[in-house]
Design an enzyme around this catalytic site. Structure first.
Site, mmCIF file in Angstrom:
data_model
loop_
_atom_site.group_PDB
_atom_site.id
_atom_site.type_symbol
_atom_site.label_atom_id
_atom_site.label_comp_id
_atom_site.label_asym_id
_atom_site.label_seq_id
_atom_site.Cartn_x
_atom_site.Cartn_y
_atom_site.Cartn_z
ATOM 1 N N LYS A 159 -9.760 0.119 1.820
ATOM 2 C CA LYS A 159 -8.734 1.120 2.117
ATOM 3 C C LYS A 159 -9.356 2.487 1.848
ATOM 4 C CE LYS A 159 -4.234 0.504 1.379
ATOM 5 N NZ LYS A 159 -3.556 0.099 2.615
HETATM 6 N N1 PPE Z 1 -3.594 -3.348 7.457
HETATM 7 C C1 PPE Z 1 -3.667 -2.026 7.200
HETATM 8 C C2 PPE Z 1 -4.499 -1.172 8.064
HETATM 9 C C3 PPE Z 1 -2.960 -1.514 6.111
HETATM 10 O O1 PPE Z 1 -3.057 -0.212 5.833
HETATM 11 C C4 PPE Z 1 -2.156 -2.365 5.332
HETATM 12 C C5 PPE Z 1 -1.370 -1.815 4.176
HETATM 13 C C6 PPE Z 1 -2.105 -3.740 5.651
HETATM 14 C C7 PPE Z 1 -2.838 -4.183 6.729
HETATM 15 C C8 PPE Z 1 -1.339 -4.719 4.827
HETATM 16 O O2 PPE Z 1 -1.954 -4.913 3.567
HETATM 17 P P1 PPE Z 1 -1.123 -5.313 2.272
HETATM 18 O O3 PPE Z 1 -0.314 -4.139 1.886
HETATM 19 O O4 PPE Z 1 -2.154 -5.652 1.272
HETATM 20 O O5 PPE Z 1 -0.282 -6.486 2.639
HETATM 21 N N2 PPE Z 1 -0.851 -0.508 4.381
HETATM 22 C C9 PPE Z 1 -0.418 0.278 3.250
HETATM 23 C C10 PPE Z 1 -0.242 1.730 3.605
HETATM 24 C C11 PPE Z 1 1.016 2.136 4.253
HETATM 25 C C12 PPE Z 1 1.149 3.652 4.358
HETATM 26 O O6 PPE Z 1 1.856 4.099 5.267
HETATM 27 O O7 PPE Z 1 0.587 4.392 3.539
HETATM 28 C C13 PPE Z 1 0.783 -0.354 2.580
HETATM 29 O O8 PPE Z 1 1.494 -1.143 3.174
HETATM 30 O O9 PPE Z 1 0.990 -0.040 1.408
#
Ligand code: PPE
Length: 305
Positions: A159
């Site tokens: 991230k």
């Molecule tokens: N893909 C991406 C690109 C992504 O940023 C997230 C989380 C996910 C998949 C899902 O990952 P997880 O949260 O571990 O299940 N995105 C974060 C950022 C959102 C934002 O707008 O800032 C989140 O969901 O916290």
């Protein structure tokens, strides 16, 4: 607008919300090499508060930092404890937790030299990411004209702040067109993920989600895969194309912010009956029971405050 809280944890100390500022020469602000996490804490049915999969999020933060060649000057235990403490100090029973590590001021130019790695943890109340109605009825999504970065340029397992330019462009594009969220394809033309969510499809009772190749290994994705298997569903990690997506029975997104958000339309094609599907609903109910501590089988996923 993010709701203001009392305090922000910054470099090991609590500072007042309005004083949590950085200098304009902050390296990350110019070049995007910083890392972050997104974690949720839920107000449980028994009145306690529990952070969902805290250890996994902290581990991912440190892995992101490793990929980014950044050394976070705290231990994993210290960051985990600081996440809890930031919620407590602000009196938040439930909310979103955003740890962020960035490269501070010092030299400019692409080689950050010995600039300090700085760390903060911000918390705020955050309701349904794609709207309460989205959670109930499903959202309308569009495949973006922007492609997810090549696996050898974007480091999708991390991230990294700068990676999100791609997501923000994709999301802005489709919102301007009147949709709620974007799906990005990978460089080979297969479905990758949402701007900030992983994606699942369901056809004839079989769940499919994209393999890890070009996506972030979502912690919600893993949780949903386990919960679905426990409920007796088969889950495959397999690539799929946009036409397969159009003709599937149910589609949903997973993410910390998005939780489990049903998708009712993709590129103006109605998915299934055009509303939240029955398996999506079953998974949502099971997921919310888990995160709110109602399912003792998954107690190990919760860190109580
Ligand atoms: N893909 C991406 C690109 C992504 O940023 C997230 C989380 C996910 C998949 C899902 O990952 P997880 O949260 O571990 O299940 N995105 C974060 C950022 C959102 C934002 O707008 O800032 C989140 O969901 O916290």
């Amino acid at each position: 607008m993010v709701e203001k809280t009392e305090k922000i944890w910054m470099d090991g100390k609590f500072v007042n919300f309005d004083e949590a500022n950085v200098h304009l020469l902050t390296h990350t602000m110019h070049y995007g090499l910083g890392v972050f996490e997104g974690i949720r804490c839920y107000h449980c049915h028994d009145g306690r508060s529990a952070i969902f999969r805290l250890r996994e999020h902290v581990d991912r933060l440190f892995n992101s930092a490793k990929i980014a060649f950044m050394e976070i000057p705290y231990s994993r235990e210290e960051i985990a404890e600081a996440c809890k403490e930031t919620l407590r100090v602000n009196g938040l029973k439930e909310g979103y937790i955003r740890p962020l590590a960035w490269i501070g001021q010092g030299v400019m130019g692409l080689y950050p030299g010995d600039n300090p790695v700085r760390t903060a943890i911000i918390v705020w109340p955050w309701g349904a990411y794609l709207g309460e109605e989205g959670l109930q009825k499903g959202i309308r999504v569009k495949i973006s004209s922007f492609t997810r970065g090549h696996v050898n340029s974007s480091m999708s397992k991390a991230k990294i702040c700068g990676n999100y330019v791609n997501s923000v462009l994709a999301k802005r594009e489709v919102i301007k067109m009147g949709y709620d969220e974007a799906i990005l394809m990978d460089t080979e033309g297969y479905v990758s993920e949402g701007s900030g969510e992983n994606i699942f499809i369901i056809k004839d009772g079989l769940l499919k989600t994209t393999p890890l190749t070009s996506i972030l290994g979502g912690i919600t994705r893993y949780a949903v895969m386990s919960i679905a298997r426990d409920l007796g569903y088969d889950v495959a990690e397999e690539r799929f194309t946009r036409d397969e997506l159009y003709c599937t029975d149910e589609v949903f997104f997973t993410g910390t912010a998005a939780e489990i958000t049903p998708v009712r339309e993709v590129d103006d094609r109605i998915i299934g009956p055009g509303q939240r599907g029955p398996i999506t609903k079953e998974l949502q109910d099971a997921f919310f029971d888990v995160v709110k501590g109602k399912n003792t089988k998954y107690e190990g996923w919760l860190s109580y405050l």
